[in-house]
Design a protein around this motif. Structure first.
Motif, PDB file in Angstrom:
ATOM      1  N   UNK A  44       0.835  -1.201   0.000  1.00  0.00           N
ATOM      2  CA  UNK A  44       0.000   0.000   0.000  1.00  0.00           C
ATOM      3  C   UNK A  44       0.870   1.252   0.000  1.00  0.00           C
ATOM      4  N   UNK A  45       1.948   1.211   0.754  1.00  0.00           N
ATOM      5  CA  UNK A  45       2.863   2.350   0.817  1.00  0.00           C
ATOM      6  C   UNK A  45       3.530   2.553  -0.543  1.00  0.00           C
ATOM      7  N   UNK A  46       3.942   1.471  -1.194  1.00  0.00           N
ATOM      8  CA  UNK A  46       4.578   1.567  -2.509  1.00  0.00           C
ATOM      9  C   UNK A  46       3.590   2.072  -3.555  1.00  0.00           C
ATOM     10  N   UNK A  47       2.331   1.657  -3.436  1.00  0.00           N
ATOM     11  CA  UNK A  47       1.315   2.094  -4.391  1.00  0.00           C
ATOM     12  C   UNK A  47       0.996   3.572  -4.237  1.00  0.00           C
ATOM     13  N   UNK A  48       1.151   4.086  -3.024  1.00  0.00           N
ATOM     14  CA  UNK A  48       0.828   5.494  -2.810  1.00  0.00           C
ATOM     15  C   UNK A  48       1.948   6.429  -3.256  1.00  0.00           C
TER      16      UNK A  48
END
Length: 163
Positions: A44-48
Motif C-alpha cells: 500500500x505504501x509503494x502504491x501510494x
C-alpha cells in the motif's frame, strides 16, 4: 568496545522483536498474519508513491498538445489574414507544413507561417481567395422584407387597442 556494542545492539533487536511478537499475540495475530499485514502495508505504501516517470510522460504529452493547439490557432489566424475563405481554411491547414514555424525559443514565426500557407496556395490555386466580383443578380428597389414598418405597427396597435 566494539564487541560490547554488538552485543547491546543484538540484545536491543531481540528485545524489540519480543515486544512486537508480544503485541501481535495480544492482538490475536499469528506470525503469518503479522507478516501478511506487514507485506500488505508495504504494498500500500509503494502504491501510494507517485510514479515520476508517468507524471513526466503526461507532462510531455500535455506540452505537445498545447503546442499543437497553439500552432493550429496561429495558422488559422494567419490564414484569415491572407483572406482565405473560412470553408477552405481546414484543408489549407492540413496541407501546410507548419512543423517548421516554431522557433527554438518556443515562439511562432509569423513570417514562416505565412510562407507555409502561401506555398499551399501556390500548389493548389483553387484554394486561393477569390476576388469579390459583381456576379449574380443586382437588386433594384427595396427588398421584399423591408416594408414601411411604421404604418403596419400603427395598424397592429389600433387592431389590438393599444393606441
Amino acid at each position: 568496545y566494539d564487541r560490547i556494542a554488538q552485543i547491546l545492539e543484538g540484545k536491543q533487536a531481540a528485545t524489540e522483536d519480543s515486544v512486537l511478537k508480544g503485541y501481535f499475540k495480544q492482538q490475536g495475530l499469528s506470525k503469518e498474519e503479522m507478516e501478511q499485514a506487514i507485506a500488505a502495508f508495504k504494498q500500500k505504501k509503494a502504491a501510494s508513491q507517485p510514479d515520476v516517470n508517468a507524471i513526466q510522460n503526461q507532462l510531455t504529452q500535455a506540452q505537445a498538445a498545447a503546442q499543437a493547439a497553439q500552432l493550429q490557432s496561429a495558422a488559422t489566424i494567419a490564414a484569415v489574414s491572407l483572406g482565405i475563405d473560412a470553408k477552405t481554411i481546414p484543408y489549407v491547414l492540413k496541407m501546410a507544413d507548419i512543423s517548421q514555424v516554431m522557433g527554438q525559443d518556443g515562439k511562432i514565426n509569423d513570417e514562416a507561417m505565412k510562407q507555409a500557407l502561401n506555398k499551399v496556395l501556390e500548389d493548389v490555386p483553387a484554394l486561393k481567395p477569390q476576388a469579390a466580383g459583381s456576379t449574380g443578380f443586382v437588386q433594384v428597389g427595396a427588398a421584399s422584407g423591408q416594408q414601411q414598418t411604421g404604418a403596419s405597427d400603427d395598424a397592429l396597435k389600433a387592431a389590438f387597442g393599444l393606441t
